[in-house]
Design a protein around this motif. Structure first.
Motif, PDB file in Angstrom:
ATOM      1  N   ILE A  46       5.201   4.723   5.657  1.00 19.96           N
ATOM      2  CA  ILE A  46       6.185   3.661   5.398  1.00 19.96           C
ATOM      3  C   ILE A  46       7.450   4.000   6.185  1.00 19.96           C
ATOM      4  CG2 ILE A  46       7.464   2.374   3.667  1.00 19.96           C
ATOM      5  CD1 ILE A  46       4.372   2.211   3.450  1.00 19.96           C
ATOM      6  N   ARG A  47       7.812   3.100   7.089  1.00 16.49           N
ATOM      7  CA  ARG A  47       9.024   3.343   7.879  1.00 16.49           C
ATOM      8  C   ARG A  47      10.275   3.068   7.066  1.00 16.49           C
ATOM      9  NH1 ARG A  47       6.285   0.980  13.131  1.00 16.49           N
ATOM     10  NH2 ARG A  47       6.582  -1.012  12.059  1.00 16.49           N
ATOM     11  N   ARG A 111      11.047  -5.822   1.399  1.00 17.75           N
ATOM     12  CA  ARG A 111      10.131  -5.604   2.520  1.00 17.75           C
ATOM     13  C   ARG A 111       9.714  -4.139   2.576  1.00 17.75           C
ATOM     14  NH1 ARG A 111      11.189  -5.385   8.967  1.00 17.75           N
ATOM     15  NH2 ARG A 111      12.685  -3.862   8.186  1.00 17.75           N
ATOM     16  N   LEU A 112       8.399  -3.923   2.620  1.00 23.01           N
ATOM     17  CA  LEU A 112       7.824  -2.606   2.821  1.00 23.01           C
ATOM     18  C   LEU A 112       7.349  -2.560   4.269  1.00 23.01           C
ATOM     19  CD1 LEU A 112       7.147  -0.022   1.132  1.00 23.01           C
ATOM     20  CD2 LEU A 112       4.846  -0.964   0.857  1.00 23.01           C
ATOM     21  N   ASP A 113       8.097  -1.857   5.102  1.00 21.27           N
ATOM     22  CA  ASP A 113       7.819  -1.776   6.545  1.00 21.27           C
ATOM     23  C   ASP A 113       6.744  -0.718   6.781  1.00 21.27           C
ATOM     24  OD1 ASP A 113       7.788  -1.577   9.274  1.00 21.27           O
ATOM     25  OD2 ASP A 113       9.939  -1.250   9.512  1.00 21.27           O
ATOM     26  N   ILE A 114       5.512  -1.171   7.027  1.00 25.27           N
ATOM     27  CA  ILE A 114       4.359  -0.277   7.169  1.00 25.27           C
ATOM     28  C   ILE A 114       4.093  -0.019   8.639  1.00 25.27           C
ATOM     29  CG2 ILE A 114       1.917   0.047   6.630  1.00 25.27           C
ATOM     30  CD1 ILE A 114       2.287  -1.928   4.315  1.00 25.27           C
ATOM     31  N   ASP A 119       3.458  -5.689   7.276  1.00 18.71           N
ATOM     32  CA  ASP A 119       4.453  -5.397   6.253  1.00 18.71           C
ATOM     33  C   ASP A 119       4.127  -6.123   4.948  1.00 18.71           C
ATOM     34  OD1 ASP A 119       5.735  -3.925   8.171  1.00 18.71           O
ATOM     35  OD2 ASP A 119       7.291  -5.414   8.563  1.00 18.71           O
ATOM     36  N   TYR A 121       5.588  -7.796   1.340  1.00 22.15           N
ATOM     37  CA  TYR A 121       6.810  -8.462   0.878  1.00 22.15           C
ATOM     38  C   TYR A 121       6.704  -8.818  -0.605  1.00 22.15           C
ATOM     39  CZ  TYR A 121       8.215  -9.124   5.764  1.00 22.15           C
ATOM     40  OH  TYR A 121       8.588  -8.917   7.068  1.00 22.15           O
TER      41      TYR A 121
END
Length: 327
Positions: A46-47, A111-114, A119, A121
């Motif tokens: 996860i970024r 937002r989960l930046d994968i 991603d 949401y």
């Protein structure tokens, strides 16, 4: 290999859910909750995990969205397959935001930046309540028989404008009461336009400035009395005092001003109406947007409505609310 491929397409991938402890919050208060993260079928990096507070304004039959705030939560971590994580959420609402109304809505977009994947949401609507002092103004108007109009709270080039219509003693005499509100250290300053019925089917627009102190607001009867006096004086000044037969007129205790609001220098004016808000408040963004960089939001809204742009044209993902608090 197949699971990893599917996870990159967002299938059986990590998920996020923001669970708020409450959906209604007053300006200046802190909203709390938790992020519930659930791993997918494979480990994923996860970024970033962040939340955007998104404002939606309805104007001229169209919806316009703007980012009110970006709230960073966490960055650079790995969630394992089927792993469950719980992260705390806390955010204090700035004092300078417009309050929720039918034409003004807010949503938290999580937002989960994968990395190397789609991603995730989550969206949660929240309702922003007015500060206590403004709520007390609304209550005082209600005590006088005024009810808020469905379009009240609209965003204008001068700020958030509230509009009320009479159902009690002023019915048939006053058409409408509109105002911008500025919460100051001493109390709430109202920049009012009182539309008084005049003649056969006509009306006169009377401009009034009224400061109600916090002490007076805590006494609901005192706040209602000040508002009644200001409205009655406007009716009398409009030449409609004959319509108030049997209704006691009082001399207002608050000064009546017309000046650029941003200067805060009281100057008495003639009691005749007819001038517009541009002359009365000199372009200052009064109301719930005061003290912030309101011009960006308001100018964009006015320009975009004129140009016929839609939501996607206006939403730029930037933070348009970077001004300081205004209390």
């Amino acid at each position: 290999m197949w699971k990893k491929f599917l996870s990159r397409l967002g299938i059986s991938a990590a998920k996020v859910d923001l669970v708020l402890h409450r959906s209604h919050v007053r300006l200046g208060e802190t909203l709390e909750g938790e992020f519930l993260l659930e791993g997918g079928s494979v480990a994923q990096h996860i970024r970033n995990l962040d939340v955007v507070l998104q404002l939606e304004v309805q104007a001229e039959g169209k919806a316009y969205r703007k980012t009110a705030a970006v709230i960073p939560v966490a960055s650079s971590f790995t969630i394992q397959p089927s792993e469950r994580k719980v992260l705390p959420f806390s955010y204090t609402l700035p004092h300078h935001l417009p309050i929720s109304r039918p034409t003004v809505r807010y949503t938290f977009v999580t937002r989960l930046d994968i990395a190397a994947g789609v991603d995730a949401y989550d969206q949660d609507a929240i309702h922003i309540l007015p500060p206590t002092a403004l709520d007390q103004v609304f209550s005082a108007l209600a005590a006088l028989g005024f009810r808020e109009k469905p379009a009240s709270g609209s965003i204008t080039p001068y700020g958030q404008e509230f509009s009320f219509f009479p159902t009690g003693e002023f019915q048939g005499i006053v058409q409408e009461v509109e105002f911008f509100a500025l919460v100051e250290g001493e109390g709430v300053r109202l920049y009012m336009e009182i539309d008084v019925r005049h003649g056969f089917g006509g009306e006169r627009e009377m401009k009034r400035e009224l400061l109600i102190t916090h002490e007076q607001l805590r006494d609901s009867a005192a706040a209602a009395r000040l508002l009644r006096e200001a409205i009655e004086e406007a009716v009398q000044a409009a030449g409609a005092f004959g319509q108030l037969s049997g209704h006691p007129l009082a001399t207002p205790h608050s000064p009546i001003y017309s000046h650029p609001v941003g200067h805060y220098s009281p100057v008495h004016h003639s009691h005749h109406g007819g001038h517009g808000w541009a002359g009365a408040i000199g372009g200052f963004a009064a109301g719930m947007l005061a003290g912030m960089v309101a011009e960006e939001l308001l100018d964009d809204a006015v320009d975009d409505v004129a140009d016929g742009l839609d939501v996607d044209d206006w939403f730029d993902g930037g933070d348009g609310f970077d001004g300081g608090d205004w209390l």
